[in-house]
Write an enzyme that holds these catalytic residues in place. Structure first.
Site, PDB file in Angstrom:
ATOM      1  N   GLN A  32      -3.753  -1.493   9.907  1.00 50.48           N
ATOM      2  CA  GLN A  32      -3.697  -2.844   9.330  1.00 50.48           C
ATOM      3  C   GLN A  32      -4.197  -3.859  10.357  1.00 50.48           C
ATOM      4  O   GLN A  32      -3.806  -3.812  11.517  1.00 50.48           O
ATOM      5  CB  GLN A  32      -2.252  -3.152   8.912  1.00 50.48           C
TER       6      GLN A  32
ATOM      7  N   ASP B 122     -10.366   3.580   4.755  1.00 43.58           N
ATOM      8  CA  ASP B 122     -10.479   2.131   4.561  1.00 43.58           C
ATOM      9  C   ASP B 122     -11.853   1.614   5.013  1.00 43.58           C
ATOM     10  O   ASP B 122     -12.099   0.411   5.002  1.00 43.58           O
ATOM     11  CB  ASP B 122      -9.362   1.431   5.353  1.00 43.58           C
TER      12      ASP B 122
ATOM     13  N   LYS C  31       0.838  -1.197   0.000  1.00 48.52           N
ATOM     14  CA  LYS C  31       0.000   0.000   0.000  1.00 48.52           C
ATOM     15  C   LYS C  31       0.880   1.257   0.000  1.00 48.52           C
ATOM     16  O   LYS C  31       0.603   2.224  -0.725  1.00 48.52           O
ATOM     17  CB  LYS C  31      -0.948  -0.019   1.207  1.00 48.52           C
TER      18      LYS C  31
END
Ligand code: NAP
Length: 285
Positions: free
Chosen positions: A98, A121, A54
């Protein structure tokens, strides 16, 4: 498998990135460089790889990314404290935590401490609810990527039976809502589902989000089904047994080269959008 049966995520990702580049140019012209903060807690090697992918994608296109790496033994409070500082930092436009995080951390509390404006996200409860209710937000990137693939290939969703295999908060559940919002008839399956094969046999659209390599077999599927495989297992293997789908499905995403590249492109798009919106707010004050 014939070329026209493949849903090519790299092509779709390339198109999304072109749009992102144009918007980035506008922003940098105004002196704003979007910045994504990535947070990794602990040393899970897969998570490290995802963060690296990413960050590299950000760097390549011209988005800044700042990596924050907390030790394995971090507490919920320490993580929430970091997220609080990133929420307050005007130079950070998006925050990506994450997951999975180590088990001593309350992951939901950590996700929910991300400011909705920086939740690129789509992991907060609020972002999840807004996406389900069609209120403006950044939906979770993989579900958003699946919808981009559907849109790009003009796949017929309305009135169709979509079967989603998996109900995780970042994938199965939100993509079920997004498909429902597009007037599909949605069945969401999980590990307690009875007769999964029988349900899949009725599916016009299959979304695989199980996390088990080659789990769904071609002979479980209806002739001419459309298969979107979001699975990404060790060794670049999807959740659908791709080869066994030959001659059965109408269209299918490969792994790699299907949902994955579009997911990353959606993260870039959301980060640029977040920077656009946050810069507007600063100017108008
Ligand atoms: P997850 O949190 O582990 O969820 C897996 C889901 O599959 C759960 O809902 C589970 O049911 C269900 N399941 C497990 N065994 C099953 C069975 N035998 N029959 C039916 N359902 C079953 O995984 P995730 O985070 O959603 O990820 C799913 C896959 O997508 C993984 O391969 C992951 O690597 C991949 N992924 C890809 C991307 C991308 O960018 N391409 C992004 C995120 C994730 P229960 O709820 O009952 O346990």
């Amino acid at each position: 498998m014939k070329e026209n049966y493949i849903i090519n995520g790299r092509v779709v990702s390339g198109e999304i990135k072109k749009g992102v580049e144009a918007r980035l140019k506008e922003l940098t012209g105004k002196g704003i460089t979007p910045c994504l903060a990535t947070i990794l807690v602990g040393d899970n090697p897969s998570s490290e790889t995802y963060i690296k992918m990413k960050s590299n994608a950000c760097r390549k296109i011209g988005i800044k990314s700042h990596k924050y790496h907390l030790p394995e033994e971090s507490t919920t409070e320490e993580l929430i404290d970091l997220i609080g500082r990133l929420n307050a930092d005007q130079n950070i436009h998006g925050i990506l935590l994450q997951h999975p995080v180590p088990s001593q951390i309350d992951e939901r509390a950590a996700f929910d401490s991300i400011n909705i404006k920086k939740d690129v996200d789509g992991v907060t409860s609020s972002g999840f609810g807004r996406a389900a209710l069609e209120v403006e937000t950044y939906p979770s990137c993989t579900p958003a990527a699946i919808m981009e693939l559907i849109n790009h290939y003009n796949l017929d969703v309305e009135g169709k039976h979509a079967v989603v295999v998996g109900r995780s908060p970042i994938l199965g559940k939100p993509v079920s809502s997004l498909l429902l919002n597009r007037n599909a008839t949605v069945t969401t399956c999980h590990s307690y589902t009875n007769n999964l094969e029988g349900i899949l046999k009725q599916a016009d659209i299959v979304i695989a989000a199980v996390g088990k390599p080659n789990f769904i077999k071609g002979d479980w599927l209806k002739k001419d089904a459309i298969v979107i495989d979001a699975g990404y297992n060790k060794g670049n293997i999807g959740d659908v047994d791709f080869e066994s789908c030959d001659g059965i499905v109408k269209a299918i995403t490969p792994v790699p080269g299907g949902v994955g590249p579009v997911t990353i492109a959606m993260l870039l798009k959301h980060t640029v959008e977040a920077a656009e919106k946050q810069s507007l707010k600063v100017v108008s004050h």
